[in-house]
Design an enzyme around this catalytic site. Structure first.
Site, PDB file in Angstrom:
ATOM      1  N   LYS A 192      30.036   8.105 -17.704  1.00  0.00           N
ATOM      2  CA  LYS A 192      28.943   7.302 -17.139  1.00  0.00           C
ATOM      3  C   LYS A 192      27.969   8.286 -16.501  1.00  0.00           C
ATOM      4  O   LYS A 192      28.195   8.763 -15.393  1.00  0.00           O
ATOM      5  CB  LYS A 192      29.503   6.336 -16.092  1.00  0.00           C
ATOM      6  CG  LYS A 192      28.682   5.092 -15.843  1.00  0.00           C
ATOM      7  CD  LYS A 192      27.313   5.298 -15.254  1.00  0.00           C
ATOM      8  CE  LYS A 192      27.235   5.606 -13.801  1.00  0.00           C
ATOM      9  NZ  LYS A 192      25.825   5.839 -13.378  1.00  0.00           N
ATOM     10  N   GLU A 268      33.571  16.541  -6.908  1.00  0.00           N
ATOM     11  CA  GLU A 268      32.636  17.637  -6.599  1.00  0.00           C
ATOM     12  C   GLU A 268      31.488  16.996  -5.846  1.00  0.00           C
ATOM     13  O   GLU A 268      30.703  16.247  -6.429  1.00  0.00           O
ATOM     14  CB  GLU A 268      32.097  18.257  -7.894  1.00  0.00           C
ATOM     15  CG  GLU A 268      33.129  18.883  -8.791  1.00  0.00           C
ATOM     16  CD  GLU A 268      33.519  20.277  -8.356  1.00  0.00           C
ATOM     17  OE1 GLU A 268      33.037  20.743  -7.308  1.00  0.00           O
ATOM     18  OE2 GLU A 268      34.324  20.890  -9.062  1.00  0.00           O
ATOM     19  N   CYS A 302      23.511  21.237  -5.614  1.00  0.00           N
ATOM     20  CA  CYS A 302      24.534  20.952  -4.609  1.00  0.00           C
ATOM     21  C   CYS A 302      24.846  22.177  -3.749  1.00  0.00           C
ATOM     22  O   CYS A 302      25.107  22.060  -2.570  1.00  0.00           O
ATOM     23  CB  CYS A 302      25.789  20.453  -5.297  1.00  0.00           C
ATOM     24  SG  CYS A 302      26.293  21.513  -6.648  1.00  0.00           S
ATOM     25  N   GLU A 402      21.922  16.896   3.738  1.00  0.00           N
ATOM     26  CA  GLU A 402      21.633  17.466   2.432  1.00  0.00           C
ATOM     27  C   GLU A 402      20.277  16.913   1.988  1.00  0.00           C
ATOM     28  O   GLU A 402      20.166  15.741   1.631  1.00  0.00           O
ATOM     29  CB  GLU A 402      22.731  17.044   1.456  1.00  0.00           C
ATOM     30  CG  GLU A 402      22.686  17.816   0.185  1.00  0.00           C
ATOM     31  CD  GLU A 402      23.720  17.325  -0.816  1.00  0.00           C
ATOM     32  OE1 GLU A 402      24.058  16.135  -0.820  1.00  0.00           O
ATOM     33  OE2 GLU A 402      24.171  18.154  -1.611  1.00  0.00           O
TER      34      GLU A 402
HETATM   35  P1  NAD Z   1      25.187   9.867  -6.377  1.00  0.00           P
HETATM   36  O1  NAD Z   1      26.455  10.002  -5.639  1.00  0.00           O
HETATM   37  O2  NAD Z   1      24.173   8.909  -5.880  1.00  0.00           O
HETATM   38  O3  NAD Z   1      25.491   9.437  -7.897  1.00  0.00           O
HETATM   39  C1  NAD Z   1      26.384  10.162  -8.700  1.00  0.00           C
HETATM   40  C2  NAD Z   1      26.914   9.251  -9.773  1.00  0.00           C
HETATM   41  O4  NAD Z   1      27.659   8.209  -9.170  1.00  0.00           O
HETATM   42  C3  NAD Z   1      25.825   8.558 -10.605  1.00  0.00           C
HETATM   43  O5  NAD Z   1      26.244   8.486 -11.935  1.00  0.00           O
HETATM   44  C4  NAD Z   1      25.761   7.176  -9.980  1.00  0.00           C
HETATM   45  O6  NAD Z   1      25.285   6.180 -10.858  1.00  0.00           O
HETATM   46  C5  NAD Z   1      27.221   6.955  -9.660  1.00  0.00           C
HETATM   47  N1  NAD Z   1      27.467   5.938  -8.631  1.00  0.00           N
HETATM   48  C6  NAD Z   1      26.664   5.570  -7.602  1.00  0.00           C
HETATM   49  N2  NAD Z   1      27.251   4.573  -6.904  1.00  0.00           N
HETATM   50  C7  NAD Z   1      28.444   4.319  -7.490  1.00  0.00           C
HETATM   51  C8  NAD Z   1      29.505   3.423  -7.232  1.00  0.00           C
HETATM   52  N3  NAD Z   1      29.453   2.563  -6.217  1.00  0.00           N
HETATM   53  N4  NAD Z   1      30.583   3.461  -8.036  1.00  0.00           N
HETATM   54  C9  NAD Z   1      30.671   4.329  -9.068  1.00  0.00           C
HETATM   55  N5  NAD Z   1      29.685   5.199  -9.375  1.00  0.00           N
HETATM   56  C10 NAD Z   1      28.590   5.193  -8.592  1.00  0.00           C
HETATM   57  O7  NAD Z   1      24.608  11.336  -6.514  1.00  0.00           O
HETATM   58  P2  NAD Z   1      23.246  11.782  -7.211  1.00  0.00           P
HETATM   59  O8  NAD Z   1      22.129  11.339  -6.329  1.00  0.00           O
HETATM   60  O9  NAD Z   1      23.234  11.386  -8.644  1.00  0.00           O
HETATM   61  O10 NAD Z   1      23.408  13.372  -7.193  1.00  0.00           O
HETATM   62  C11 NAD Z   1      23.169  14.120  -6.068  1.00  0.00           C
HETATM   63  C12 NAD Z   1      24.446  14.425  -5.323  1.00  0.00           C
HETATM   64  O11 NAD Z   1      25.386  15.053  -6.184  1.00  0.00           O
HETATM   65  C13 NAD Z   1      24.249  15.390  -4.186  1.00  0.00           C
HETATM   66  O12 NAD Z   1      24.972  14.975  -3.064  1.00  0.00           O
HETATM   67  C14 NAD Z   1      24.807  16.701  -4.724  1.00  0.00           C
HETATM   68  O13 NAD Z   1      25.225  17.615  -3.753  1.00  0.00           O
HETATM   69  C15 NAD Z   1      25.921  16.213  -5.546  1.00  0.00           C
HETATM   70  N6  NAD Z   1      26.292  17.226  -6.546  1.00  0.00           N
HETATM   71  C16 NAD Z   1      27.448  17.943  -6.367  1.00  0.00           C
HETATM   72  C17 NAD Z   1      27.798  18.938  -7.270  1.00  0.00           C
HETATM   73  C18 NAD Z   1      29.057  19.745  -7.099  1.00  0.00           C
HETATM   74  O14 NAD Z   1      29.479  20.369  -8.064  1.00  0.00           O
HETATM   75  N7  NAD Z   1      29.680  19.762  -5.936  1.00  0.00           N
HETATM   76  C19 NAD Z   1      26.979  19.193  -8.362  1.00  0.00           C
HETATM   77  C20 NAD Z   1      25.811  18.442  -8.511  1.00  0.00           C
HETATM   78  C21 NAD Z   1      25.492  17.454  -7.597  1.00  0.00           C
END
Ligand code: NAD
Length: 499
Positions: A192, A268, A302, A402
């Protein structure tokens, strides 16, 4: 000789592009069961983007069923290792062969510079699939020590159906970090992608099937987090969720796992990484590392080095150097301009979040040294110039939250103890760095920073051999490296007694 890419060339590629926005289930594209779709404005110019299927529980059910059927049939996991390896290597080659198309799909979705999409994201995605493809025929099981009348096999077996949920900042790369080891280990996957970045995931799936991956081994269901991600994470027939995203949603994923079938999770999550510069450091090298570490991908990284912790005696000279490097090297331009080093933020709502955090920071007393302003409004896209705030303490919002935009918080220190305390004073533990000419201090300090990766006199260097992931609320489980395979497997003991 490398191709001479121009803005016109990329405009033509974009015009010719016909993005596929339907799910990929059981080896074919499928509309959502409800027929629903969605579109989003393009980050580069705010114009309407491609149409994408809006997945819900019924689509997740269909994809999980296909993944389960493929897994149980053994059509993939029981294939000869050499055959599996060939398929994954062909998949990597196809990703490279379709590099320009994939790069354009990524840039269209997320607004990053087209040359970065091509030279970094596509390349690392293909390299990731290749890395794990090459491992397939080199994985051995174990025989445990026993007495002479018994033989105990310790087998590493795949889990079954793995749900993968990914963010929008490096979609192709992060997909590959999970698809590579999960599929190499013999699992089936339902991916997803973030609702902001569906296109490359769908294309990666059709290329996988073209390479010979059996139908059902890799499915993609597009849609929103609550509507599509949640039913995947709650599904009773999914054995694991591999998640990359925010800490907030990561906590929800743990809850869904507990509420459903105690599926395992790997997370992650976010970061607020410290980069510590001592007065004896090479300040030119430090300035370049700080600027690229914080501003690359418009700060939507991230492990971005968003907290500069700098010895007071060199603070002003270092900030001046960071400003010079930023202005001379990190060109903010339209993403289709081949000279662009950074491009647009992901969407209007995120742009407003970044601007409001900046406003809060100023109210709390942070002083703008340069940049961090909305720019290029005439494009209709979402652009913020890279910028630095000084006169900061580590308890201010800009140092704790962040931001996920090109905004650096600079905090001064006087002693090594103080620098370490500030560096570790965060809920996150994804990455960190120390710049110093004193190697004893470099090693002392890098051991003491509580983070999954610590760099010495550099930033953001890595390869597929090095694990990546976080401590504390940056999550657990590791992507990349040979160790990533482990989390997609379980140990099974088979004990045979001979009389
Ligand atoms: P997000 O948490 O909003 O979304 C990530 C994913 O989760 C998306 O596919 C989203 O549709 C899904 N999602 C959202 N709500 C959900 C729910 N209730 N149930 C299941 N899935 C759900 O994050 P984002 O805005 O897409 O990305 C940015 C974040 O990702 C930042 O916090 C960043 O630090 C983190 N990130 C971490 C790494 C790492 O390797 N540690 C790498 C890249 C990004």
């Amino acid at each position: 000789m490398s191709k001479a890419y121009t803005r016109d060339y990329w405009e033509d590629v974009l015009t010719a592009l016909e993005p596929e926005g339907r799910h990929f289930i059981d080896g074919e594209h499928r509309a959502a069961a409800t027929g629903e779709t969605f579109t989003r404005p393009r980050p580069m110019d705010g114009k309407p983007g491609p149409t994408v299927s809006r997945g819900r529980a019924a689509d997740i059910d269909a994809a999980v069923k296909s993944a389960r059927t493929a897994f149980e049939s053994g059509v993939w996991r029981k294939k000869e290792p050499l055959e599996k390896k060939k398929i994954m290597l062909k998949w990597a080659d196809l990703i490279r062969a379709h590099g320009e198309e994939l790069a354009m799909l990524e840039t269209l979705d997320v607004g990053k510079p087209i040359m970065a999409s091509l030279n970094v994201d596509v390349r690392l995605c293909a390299d990731g699939i290749q890395f794990y493809g090459e491992m397939i025929d080199k994985l051995y099981d174990e025989i445990a020590p026993t007495g002479p009348n018994a033989r105990a096999l310790v087998r590493k077996v795949p889990l079954g159906v793995v749900g993968v949920i990914t963010p929008w900042n490096y979609p192709m790369i992060i997909d590959a970090w999970k698809l590579g080891p999960a599929i190499a280990a013999g699992n089936s996957v339902v991916l997803k992608p973030a609702e902001q970045s569906s296109l490359t995931a769908i294309r990666l799936a059709s290329l996988a099937v073209e390479a010979g991956l059996p139908a059902g081994v890799f499915n993609v269901v597009t849609g929103y987090g609550e509507e599509t991600g949640k039913p995947l994470a709650l599904h009773m027939d999914v054995d694991m969720i591999a998640f990359t995203g925010s800490t907030e949603v990561g906590k929800l994923i743990m809850g869904y796992a507990a509420q459903s079938n105690v599926k395992r999770v790997a997370l992650e999550l976010g970061g607020k990484s410290p980069l510590v510069v001592f007065e004896d450091a090479d300040l030119d090298a430090a300035a370049s590392a700080v600027a690229w570490g914080c501003f690359y991908n418009s700060g939507e990284t991230c492990h971005a080095s968003t907290r500069l912790i700098v010895q007071r005696s060199v603070r002003d000279v270092l900030i001046a150097k960071i400003e010079a490097v930023t202005k001379s090297d990190i060109a903010l331009k339209h993403p289709l301009d081949p000279a662009a080093q950074i491009g647009a933020l992901i969407e209007e709502a995120h742009l407003q979040k970044v601007l409001s955090l900046i406003a809060v920071g100023e109210k709390e007393g942070a002083r703008r040294a340069f940049g961090a302003e909305r720019v290029m409004t005439e494009t209709g896209g979402y652009y913020v110039s890279p910028g630095v705030f000084v006169d900061m303490t580590n308890d201010m919002s800009l140092a704790r939250q962040e931001i996920f935009g090109p905004v650096l918080a600079a905090i001064a220190f006087d002693t090594e103890e103080e620098a370490l305390r500030i560096a570790n004073d965060t809920i996150y533990g994804l990455a960190g760095a120390v710049f110093t000419g004193d190697m004893d201090r470099a090693h002392r300090f890098s051991e003491a920073i509580h983070a999954g990766t610590v760099w010495i006199n550099t930033y953001d260097m890595s390869n597929f051999a090095t694990p990546f992931g976080g401590f504390k609320q940056s999550g657990f489980g590791r992507d990349r490296s040979v160790h990533a395979i482990d989390k997609y497997c379980d140990y099974k003991t088979i004990w045979q007694q001979f009389g």
